[in-house]
Design an enzyme around this catalytic site. Structure first.
Site, short mmCIF file in Angstrom:
data_model
loop_
_atom_site.label_atom_id
_atom_site.label_comp_id
_atom_site.label_asym_id
_atom_site.label_seq_id
_atom_site.Cartn_x
_atom_site.Cartn_y
_atom_site.Cartn_z
N GLU A 21 25.91 -21.34 42.49
CA GLU A 21 25.98 -21.75 41.07
C GLU A 21 25.02 -20.93 40.21
O GLU A 21 24.14 -20.24 40.72
CB GLU A 21 25.66 -23.24 40.94
N LYS A 82 24.92 -24.30 29.07
CA LYS A 82 25.05 -24.98 30.36
C LYS A 82 26.51 -25.42 30.43
O LYS A 82 26.93 -26.33 29.70
CB LYS A 82 24.11 -26.17 30.41
N SER A 133 26.27 -37.63 36.05
CA SER A 133 26.68 -36.23 36.08
C SER A 133 28.17 -36.10 36.39
O SER A 133 28.70 -36.81 37.24
CB SER A 133 25.88 -35.49 37.14
N LYS A 152 19.54 -34.79 43.18
CA LYS A 152 18.22 -34.44 42.65
C LYS A 152 17.33 -35.68 42.63
O LYS A 152 17.78 -36.77 42.33
CB LYS A 152 18.38 -33.84 41.26
N1 PSU Z 1 19.25 -27.40 40.36
C1 PSU Z 1 18.13 -27.11 39.67
N2 PSU Z 1 18.20 -27.14 38.32
C2 PSU Z 1 19.36 -27.44 37.63
C3 PSU Z 1 20.53 -27.77 38.36
C4 PSU Z 1 20.41 -27.72 39.72
O1 PSU Z 1 17.08 -26.85 40.26
O2 PSU Z 1 19.35 -27.45 36.40
C5 PSU Z 1 21.82 -28.11 37.65
C6 PSU Z 1 23.02 -28.10 38.60
O3 PSU Z 1 23.85 -27.05 38.18
C7 PSU Z 1 23.68 -29.45 38.41
C8 PSU Z 1 23.23 -29.81 37.02
O4 PSU Z 1 25.07 -29.39 38.52
O5 PSU Z 1 21.87 -29.38 37.02
C9 PSU Z 1 23.39 -31.30 36.74
O6 PSU Z 1 23.24 -31.54 35.38
P1 PSU Z 1 23.79 -32.92 34.74
O7 PSU Z 1 22.95 -34.00 35.36
O8 PSU Z 1 23.58 -32.77 33.27
O9 PSU Z 1 25.23 -33.01 35.12
MN MN Z 2 24.30 -36.02 32.14
#
Ligand code: PSU
Ligand code: MN
Length: 294
Positions: A21, A82, A133, A152
């Protein structure tokens, strides 16, 4: 969609390919660590005998596989979006630049015919209400093997695991019975299945496809040296409280929390993030090789 020649050739020859990614490059890590990491991950995939395909959007064109100059441009440019699923078409239509999230990368990888994808941590259910997410939703309907170090650590882990169950996403622990939590290799939440080898991961994928399941197969790979979940949890609670007080939400929340966690842990979380990204890239490459050999 533009697929790099080397990647397309490998796919045509049914060789091992691993998608990577780019949101972690554009929004997750600070410069110049982001570019170094992107290069290191590609190198790690190669060392394990697979072809890396970092996915990103350059001037409205989806690239599957990025040359060094393209990686560098994505890593250093200002104003890169993003790109998640809700704005992917907008980024392309408006000819913008975009780092692809797990949701978007999984979607584009599957579309390009790539079966294995490595990332750091997946998105999930945040403790603040109504923020979930789109990674979860995308994983529910995208047939691809995703290697990650767990959701995460900034997330509500119990709720995230429940949601993976509700959505029917295939969930396996790699040499662990409990859900790993990104910076923390441990958590109290039990997984439905554990595997002990790359070959078993390939078997699970084949079973999933043979059964007509169109969801992802998540391989949760605990980081080799992390921070205890109890310790991470205290920082996470603090960071979430601060985000709430500052009114930070939506797509900015995840980058904010990760940055705050880095400060609170005095950089320890960053070192762990780099380690787990590389470990996941390597494991994904080995799984891709097992899939390619059949
Ligand atoms: N790993 C990191 N930093 C990030 C991400 C992953 O160390 O910013 C990203 C990934 O691409 C994941 C996204 O899909 O954050 C999730 O964001 P959200 O919670 O807004 O969907
Ligand atoms: Mn979100």
């Amino acid at each position: 969609m533009q697929v790099l020649d080397e990647v397309q050739e490998a796919l045509n020859n049914r060789e091992a390919v691993v998608a990577l990614e780019s949101t972690v490059i554009t929004h997750g890590l600070p410069a110049p660590v982001n570019l170094e990491t992107a290069r290191r991950l590609e190198q790690a995939v190669r060392e394990e005998g697979a072809v890396p395909a970092t996915i990103g959007i350059l001037e409205g064109v989806v690239h599957v596989g990025l040359r060094l100059d393209a990686l560098e441009a994505l890593a250093t440019r200002n104003g890169v979006e993003k790109a998640s699923l809700w704005n992917l078409a907008a980024v392309v239509a408006r000819k913008q630049w975009g780092g692809t999230t797990v949701a978007t990368t999984a979607h584009l990888a599957a579309r390009a015919g790539i079966r294995v994808f490595a990332t750091g941590g997946i998105g999930g259910v945040h403790p603040l209400p109504y923020d979930e997410s789109s990674d979860l939703w995308a994983l529910a309907r995208t047939p691809v093997v995703v290697v990650s170090a767990g959701p995460k650590s900034i997330l509500d882990l119990a709720a995230t695991l429940e949601r993976l169950e509700s959505y029917g996403v295939g969930v396996i622990g790699f040499k662990t019975k409990f859900l790993p939590a990104f910076h923390a290799p441990d958590s109290p939440y039990e997984l439905p299945a554990t595997i002990w080898s790359e070959a078993e991961a390939a078997e699970h994928w084949r079973a999933s496809r043979a059964l007509g399941l169109d969801a992802a197969t998540m391989v949760f790979n605990p980081v080799s040296e992390g921070i205890l979940y109890r310790e991470v949890k205290a920082w996470v609670d603090q960071a979430n409280a601060e985000a709430k007080a500052a009114g930070i939400g939506g797509k900015d929340l995840t980058p904010y929390l990760l940055r705050r966690l880095s400060e609170l842990s005095k950089g320890r979380s960053d070192a762990i993030n780099l380690r787990l990204l590389e470990e996941n890239a390597r494991l994904a490459a080995r799984i891709a090789r097992h899939l390619a050999e059949v």
